[in-house]
Motif scaffolding. Structure first.
Motif, PDB file in Angstrom:
ATOM      1  N   TYR A   1       0.825  -1.210   0.000  1.00 27.02           N
ATOM      2  CA  TYR A   1       0.000   0.000   0.000  1.00 27.02           C
ATOM      3  C   TYR A   1       0.856   1.255   0.000  1.00 27.02           C
ATOM      4  O   TYR A   1       0.645   2.204  -0.733  1.00 27.02           O
ATOM      5  N   LYS A   2       1.870   1.237   0.871  1.00 25.51           N
ATOM      6  CA  LYS A   2       2.735   2.415   0.949  1.00 25.51           C
ATOM      7  C   LYS A   2       3.446   2.640  -0.375  1.00 25.51           C
ATOM      8  O   LYS A   2       3.570   3.770  -0.840  1.00 25.51           O
TER       9      LYS A   2
ATOM     10  N   SER B   1       1.156   4.073  -2.804  1.00 20.82           N
ATOM     11  CA  SER B   1       0.872   5.469  -2.461  1.00 20.82           C
ATOM     12  C   SER B   1       1.992   6.375  -2.934  1.00 20.82           C
ATOM     13  O   SER B   1       1.754   7.422  -3.523  1.00 20.82           O
TER      14      SER B   1
ATOM     15  N   ILE C   1       1.965   6.845  -6.571  1.00 15.64           N
ATOM     16  CA  ILE C   1       0.897   7.772  -6.986  1.00 15.64           C
ATOM     17  C   ILE C   1       1.296   9.208  -6.715  1.00 15.64           C
ATOM     18  O   ILE C   1       1.070  10.106  -7.527  1.00 15.64           O
ATOM     19  N   VAL C   2       1.903   9.429  -5.549  1.00 20.82           N
ATOM     20  CA  VAL C   2       2.344  10.789  -5.217  1.00 20.82           C
ATOM     21  C   VAL C   2       3.331  11.290  -6.262  1.00 20.82           C
ATOM     22  O   VAL C   2       3.214  12.401  -6.775  1.00 20.82           O
TER      23      VAL C   2
ATOM     24  N   MET D   1       2.878  14.433  -8.807  1.00 23.06           N
ATOM     25  CA  MET D   1       3.769  15.578  -8.846  1.00 23.06           C
ATOM     26  C   MET D   1       4.329  15.760 -10.248  1.00 23.06           C
ATOM     27  O   MET D   1       4.453  16.870 -10.748  1.00 23.06           O
TER      28      MET D   1
ATOM     29  N   ILE E   1       1.654  17.312 -12.382  1.00 28.08           N
ATOM     30  CA  ILE E   1       1.537  18.749 -12.157  1.00 28.08           C
ATOM     31  C   ILE E   1       2.705  19.467 -12.820  1.00 28.08           C
ATOM     32  O   ILE E   1       2.555  20.466 -13.506  1.00 28.08           O
ATOM     33  N   PHE E   2       3.894  18.915 -12.604  1.00 29.09           N
ATOM     34  CA  PHE E   2       5.107  19.512 -13.141  1.00 29.09           C
ATOM     35  C   PHE E   2       5.036  19.613 -14.663  1.00 29.09           C
ATOM     36  O   PHE E   2       5.276  20.668 -15.254  1.00 29.09           O
TER      37      PHE E   2
ATOM     38  N   ASN F   1       2.405  19.453 -16.552  1.00 30.09           N
ATOM     39  CA  ASN F   1       1.298  20.325 -16.939  1.00 30.09           C
ATOM     40  C   ASN F   1       1.771  21.767 -16.964  1.00 30.09           C
ATOM     41  O   ASN F   1       1.491  22.526 -17.882  1.00 30.09           O
ATOM     42  N   ILE F   2       2.518  22.130 -15.938  1.00 27.24           N
ATOM     43  CA  ILE F   2       3.019  23.496 -15.869  1.00 27.24           C
ATOM     44  C   ILE F   2       4.016  23.748 -16.989  1.00 27.24           C
ATOM     45  O   ILE F   2       3.998  24.783 -17.639  1.00 27.24           O
TER      46      ILE F   2
ATOM     47  N   PHE G   1     -21.819  15.822   4.116  1.00 27.35           N
ATOM     48  CA  PHE G   1     -20.955  15.298   5.172  1.00 27.35           C
ATOM     49  C   PHE G   1     -21.749  14.436   6.129  1.00 27.35           C
ATOM     50  O   PHE G   1     -21.332  13.359   6.534  1.00 27.35           O
TER      51      PHE G   1
ATOM     52  N   LEU H   1     -22.613  11.182   4.464  1.00 30.89           N
ATOM     53  CA  LEU H   1     -21.451  10.324   4.333  1.00 30.89           C
ATOM     54  C   LEU H   1     -21.120   9.681   5.671  1.00 30.89           C
ATOM     55  O   LEU H   1     -20.749   8.517   5.754  1.00 30.89           O
ATOM     56  N   ASN H   2     -21.257  10.482   6.719  1.00 28.30           N
ATOM     57  CA  ASN H   2     -20.932   9.958   8.034  1.00 28.30           C
ATOM     58  C   ASN H   2     -21.930   8.902   8.482  1.00 28.30           C
ATOM     59  O   ASN H   2     -21.588   7.910   9.108  1.00 28.30           O
TER      60      ASN H   2
ATOM     61  N   GLY I   1     -23.855   6.886   6.656  1.00 27.17           N
ATOM     62  CA  GLY I   1     -23.774   5.580   6.007  1.00 27.17           C
ATOM     63  C   GLY I   1     -25.087   5.171   5.351  1.00 27.17           C
ATOM     64  O   GLY I   1     -25.789   5.984   4.777  1.00 27.17           O
TER      65      GLY I   1
END
Lengths: 209, 423
Positions: free
Chosen positions: B12-13, B16, B19-20, B24, B27-28, B30-31, B385, B388-389, B391
């Motif tokens: 999972y980590k 993650s 994906i991060v 990034m 975004i980079f 795209n700019i 909210f 969602l809370n 359920g």
């Protein structure tokens, strides 16, 4: 229309109240009781009547806009259950600082150009996404947003010295309770919350702990 | 079991982080793509390390974007990237929305030709058959309308991008510290004060001169607001070829002015209405002055108050003097819109009397619509909210079922009592 005309005044007040309402909700998810959250909120508002405090030739700090949110961050870090949580929060803040620095430099400053998001919201988006992915932590999102913007302000201040730019007045937490630091923390948490809640719903309902 | 858990956590980590990094990069890139096409990293990296703002290359490459209408006629050229769904109102009040962007060309569809109505209060004065009131009467109206000691009569001015300058006059497009744009601000201040309007001019710097300047100018806006001006203007200059903004008004070389409204804030509709109202007045006094109104992606600290307007006074290739003249002419519009200053000039075409000065906009529907919209949005967000809370429906019954049934019983009891009374 005048800034002080009735309609505009009501609009401004309503917007401010709704914003503060959301901020209160965010704060009371930060390991603070509802009453403490309210008191802190009022303190931040009171910070409007206190001018920023000078820290150096270029650096100032706003009590309501930076010092109090920073205090909350410290409280969250100290009361974090595991070292891993603390680490995640700090890493989030550092990543936010890097991403915001890059986007500040690379995004064109012309209105309408560059990435589609106003620079005000980029720290919050970044902090929300990173904190959520790293551990679905609301508190990391808050610390990431608040600390991230404070760090980037410090970077900007040092950049003024390093590049010998004309000294401006960098107010950390400028804008007070409606400033970039608080907005970053608040929106980051709301983002992480929405992402978390949606994900849980998709997985079939909240897990009752 | 534990091993599996650790493995899962690790995977999972790992995912993650991937994906991060991908986010990034996205975004980079795209700019980068927005910056200039086919720029490779080796050109960008030194610039980051040298801390240079990337706008240098855009300026030197003269990369301008054009907006074309459905007949491929040019609507406008601008030194900014245009996005799908951006909206632009021309000086002739034609309201366009962009539906396609290819490289440096945007295609826009005409939505409608706006009929700018005079601000509410002028319409009232006209139907009641009044003409330019005597100065004394105006004072009274103003006092009654405001309900206090009188109109503030103050306009605030600031520059988020202090370094902006005008190449023909200042020799460069950007001067660290107070750029040429500050002279334009000063010209605005002088022109307003000549009319007896207090101009609160903040020359605070917001260096470094990058996108973060808007975060830094937030404090400036709040400090200006504390002095209770009647409006705030963030004065900038655009990047554009000279012909885009150059004009002559009353024989004097001047630049046109583009109004920019940010769409990423809840005040957008009100700010837009303010811009259009101001444009209407300005079009009466100086027909060629307002280039248009751009609804751009951004906030520009316009969420702090709906009367914070961003102005692009000329482009970097116009002379600073022309820009100073442009803003000076604009001060006539501002003065008349708020305080009816041009009424004293006895010119036929100018709408009678003061305008916004006469009555605060109580019936201004954009404002009340905006208020209703914000409350509705907040209610929807709150409800979302809550849902969602809570359920599923079963969970809902579980949590609130007993409470609600008690409430229902109470209601039934009350209803019975009412029915008995009626009998």
């Amino acid at each position: 229309m005048f800034i002080t005309s009735t309609g505009i005044a009501v609009l401004t007040v309503v917007t401010a109240l709704i914003y503060l309402g959301f901020l209160h909700r965010v704060l009371d998810r930060m390991k603070l009781a509802k009453e403490s959250a309210l008191i802190i909120l009022l303190l931040m508002l009171a910070g409007f009547f206190v001018p920023p405090v000078r820290l150096g030739s270029v650096l100032w700090i706003s009590i309501g806009g930076a010092l109090i949110p920073l205090g909350i961050c410290v409280y969250l870090l100290v009361t974090a259950d595991t070292a891993q949580e603390k680490g995640r929060a700090i890493v989030t803040a550092l990543l936010v600082m890097i991403v915001v620095y890059l986007s500040d430099k690379l995004i064109s400053i012309r209105p309408g150009t560059g990435f589609n998001v106003d620079p005000l919201y980029i720290p919050a988006l970044t902090a929300g996404i990173i904190a959520y992915l790293m551990g679905r932590s609301r508190r990391s999102a808050f610390i990431g947003g608040v600390l991230g913007v404070i760090l980037i302000d410090l970077v900007s201040a040092s950049e003024i010295f390093l590049r010998n730019l004309s000294p401006s007045r960098i107010v950390i937490g400028g804008g007070g309770v409606f400033g970039s630091v608080v907005i970053a923390g608040m929106l980051a948490v709301l983002l992480a919350e929405v992402a978390g809640e949606v994900r849980e719903r998709l997985q079939g309902g909240p897990k009752h702990e | 079991m534990n091993k599996n858990k650790d493995l899962n956590k690790g995977i999972y980590k790992g995912i993650s982080f991937i994906i991060v990094v991908v986010c990034m990069l996205f975004i980079f890139l795209n700019i980068l793509e927005a910056k200039a096409h086919a720029e490779d990293l080796s050109e960008i990296m030194p610039k980051i390390l040298e801390f240079d703002e990337l706008t240098e290359e855009e300026i030197s490459k003269e990369k301008y974007y054009r907006i074309l209408d459905e007949d491929e006629e040019l609507i406008t050229t601008m030194g900014r990237r245009v996005y799908v769904d951006d909206e632009y109102i021309t000086s002739d009040n034609e309201y366009y929305r962009v539906y396609k962007v290819e490289e440096y060309t945007a295609y826009a569809r005409l939505i409608e030709k706006l009929e700018l109505a005079p601000p509410e209060n002028i319409r009232e004065r006209e139907t009641s058959g009044e003409n330019a009131p005597l100065p004394g009467a105006k004072e009274n109206d103003i006092m009654m309308a405001q309900g206090e000691d009188g109109v503030t009569r103050a306009i605030a001015i600031y520059h988020t991008h202090n370094a902006e300058s005008f190449v023909p006059t200042d020799g460069t497009h950007s001067i660290d510290g107070q750029g040429g744009i500050h002279e334009v601000g000063r010209a605005f201040q002088r022109a307003l004060e000549d009319k007896g309007i207090r101009a609160i001019f903040s020359e605070d710097l917001h260096t470094p001169h990058d996108a973060g300047a808007y975060r830094r100018s937030r404090q400036t806006v709040l400090e200006l607001l504390e002095q209770e001006p009647d409006a705030i203007f963030d004065i900038h200059r655009d990047s554009a070829p000279p012909g885009e903004y150059a004009t002559a008004i009353e024989g004097v070389p001047a630049t046109k002015i583009l109004m920019v409204v940010g769409r990423q804030n809840p005040n957008m509709e009100v700010t837009r209405q303010f811009a259009l109202d101001l444009k209407y007045i300005s079009d009466q006094i100086h027909p060629d002055l307002i280039k248009g109104v751009m609804m751009a992606q951004g906030n520009y600290n316009q969420d702090l108050t709906p009367l914070n307007l961003l102005l692009e006074v000329g482009g970097h290739t116009n002379t600073r003097e022309a820009a100073e003249h442009g803003i000076t002419f604009f001060s006539n519009s501002v003065g008349h819109y708020f305080y009816g200053t041009e009424a004293e000039n006895d010119i036929e075409e100018i709408p009678p009397g003061g305008t916004a000065a006469e009555r605060p906009l109580e019936e201004g529907h954009p404002i009340w619509l905006a208020i209703i919209r914000i409350i509705a949005l907040a209610a929807v967000a709150g409800a979302a909210f809550f849902l969602l809370n809570v359920g599923t429906y079963d969970n809902f019954k579980e949590k609130y079922g007993s409470g609600l049934s008690r409430y229902k019983e109470k209601l039934i009891t009350i209803w019975d009592r009412v029915k008995n009374r009626i009998r």
